[in-house]
Design an enzyme around this catalytic site. Structure first.
Site, PDB file in Angstrom:
ATOM      1  N   ILE A 136      58.310  15.888  10.917  1.00 54.74           N
ATOM      2  CA  ILE A 136      59.368  14.629  11.345  1.00 54.74           C
ATOM      3  C   ILE A 136      59.479  13.964  10.438  1.00 54.74           C
ATOM      4  O   ILE A 136      58.627  13.200   9.718  1.00 54.74           O
ATOM      5  CB  ILE A 136      59.024  14.014  12.716  1.00 54.74           C
ATOM      6  CG1 ILE A 136      58.760  15.220  13.754  1.00 54.74           C
ATOM      7  CG2 ILE A 136      59.911  13.011  13.113  1.00 54.74           C
ATOM      8  CD1 ILE A 136      58.312  14.797  15.269  1.00 54.74           C
ATOM      9  N   CYS A 137      60.898  13.373  10.000  1.00 53.34           N
ATOM     10  CA  CYS A 137      61.077  12.129   9.045  1.00 53.34           C
ATOM     11  C   CYS A 137      60.666  12.284   7.770  1.00 53.34           C
ATOM     12  O   CYS A 137      61.258  13.388   7.218  1.00 53.34           O
ATOM     13  CB  CYS A 137      60.351  10.873   9.708  1.00 53.34           C
ATOM     14  SG  CYS A 137      60.831   9.360   8.858  1.00 53.34           S
ATOM     15  N   ILE A 138      59.857  11.838   7.105  1.00 52.42           N
ATOM     16  CA  ILE A 138      59.451  11.974   5.699  1.00 52.42           C
ATOM     17  C   ILE A 138      58.476  12.786   5.603  1.00 52.42           C
ATOM     18  O   ILE A 138      58.311  13.570   4.680  1.00 52.42           O
ATOM     19  CB  ILE A 138      59.038  10.641   5.005  1.00 52.42           C
ATOM     20  CG1 ILE A 138      58.741  10.666   3.601  1.00 52.42           C
ATOM     21  CG2 ILE A 138      57.648  10.284   5.759  1.00 52.42           C
ATOM     22  CD1 ILE A 138      59.967  10.846   2.692  1.00 52.42           C
ATOM     23  N   PRO A 140      58.634  16.274   6.005  1.00 53.65           N
ATOM     24  CA  PRO A 140      58.925  17.571   5.259  1.00 53.65           C
ATOM     25  C   PRO A 140      58.841  17.413   3.924  1.00 53.65           C
ATOM     26  O   PRO A 140      58.968  18.538   3.246  1.00 53.65           O
ATOM     27  CB  PRO A 140      60.383  17.714   5.799  1.00 53.65           C
ATOM     28  CG  PRO A 140      60.526  16.931   7.197  1.00 53.65           C
ATOM     29  CD  PRO A 140      59.461  15.811   7.014  1.00 53.65           C
ATOM     30  N   THR A 191      63.076  17.606  11.562  1.00 52.27           N
ATOM     31  CA  THR A 191      64.197  16.727  11.739  1.00 52.27           C
ATOM     32  C   THR A 191      64.245  15.202  11.157  1.00 52.27           C
ATOM     33  O   THR A 191      63.012  14.877  10.922  1.00 52.27           O
ATOM     34  CB  THR A 191      64.225  16.496  13.253  1.00 52.27           C
ATOM     35  OG1 THR A 191      65.391  16.208  13.815  1.00 52.27           O
ATOM     36  CG2 THR A 191      63.044  15.616  13.893  1.00 52.27           C
TER      37      THR A 191
END
Length: 219
Positions: A136-138, A140, A191
């Site tokens: 999630i968020c950073i 990835p 996401t």
């Protein structure tokens, strides 16, 4: 037997740990779907401590990532070293700048970053067993270093971070805050959440979709 998901945290607080809303939304949706979970975090000092009022570094203060993460888990947490992929059906890593400082050094080194070796070993085990991985968020941004090149992920549409993912051999897909990107072959779901969200409800839509897709992939 109830499905079980490991949730890996990086501290407590958006600027130096795990993003609190993203973590809470993840745990909420898992619980709503009747999925069991347990939280883990590395037992190590944070890279830095940030005053969340001023967003400035607090000089001369150290905090432990596991102890800070325990705040989010209401004390029900274990060291990352205790995480055995055999005991779980999937793993999810919420975002927050602690990910970019404590789980890896992206905040310092960009596309020359390295990831925490124990984290890589653990996620390799999930991947080898074809168990779904949610980021999630950073979070990835770690995928090319954690899982290898050529895996499709999203952080939304930030050109700098997307470019870093591409430079490391990853595949970035632009994505709106309320959507997810799924790499079906590698069983990775991502996401943007607070890379784009301006309200908790926006983050919730994407985080819930990620958890729901992880649920489907667990079978």
């Amino acid at each position: 037997m109830t499905k079980q998901v490991a949730v890996i945290l990086a501290g407590c607080g958006v600027y130096d740990g795990s993003e609190i809303y993203e973590t809470t939304l993840t745990l909420l949706r898992l619980d709503q779907l009747g999925i069991g979970y347990h939280c883990f975090a590395p037992d190590m000092d944070q890279h830095k401590v940030i005053n969340h009022v001023t967003q400035e570094t607090t000089q001369g203060e150290t905090r432990n990532v596991l102890e800070e993460s325990a705040r989010l888990a209401r004390g029900d947490i274990s060291p990352l070293s205790d995480l055995d992929a055999e005991n779980f059906d999937a793993v999810i890593v919420p975002g927050g700048f602690g990910v970019a400082q404590n789980l890896c050094d992206f905040a310092l080194k960009g596309d020359s970053m390295q990831v925490l070796e124990p984290l890589k070993e653990i996620l390799d085990a999930f991947r080898e067993d074809a168990k779904p991985i949610g980021l999630i968020c950073i979070s990835p941004v770690m995928v090319p270093r954690l899982l290898g090149e050529g895996i499709a992920v999203t952080i939304g549409h930030d050109p700098g971070v997307a470019g870093a993912i591409s430079a490391m051999g990853g595949l970035h897909r632009s994505c709106s805050v309320e959507e997810i990107v799924v790499d079906f072959e590698n069983r990775v779901v991502t996401t943007p959440a607070y890379m784009l969200a301006t309200r908790i409800s926006e983050a919730a839509t994407g985080v819930f979709k990620l958890v729901e897709r992880i649920d489907e992939m667990m079978g």
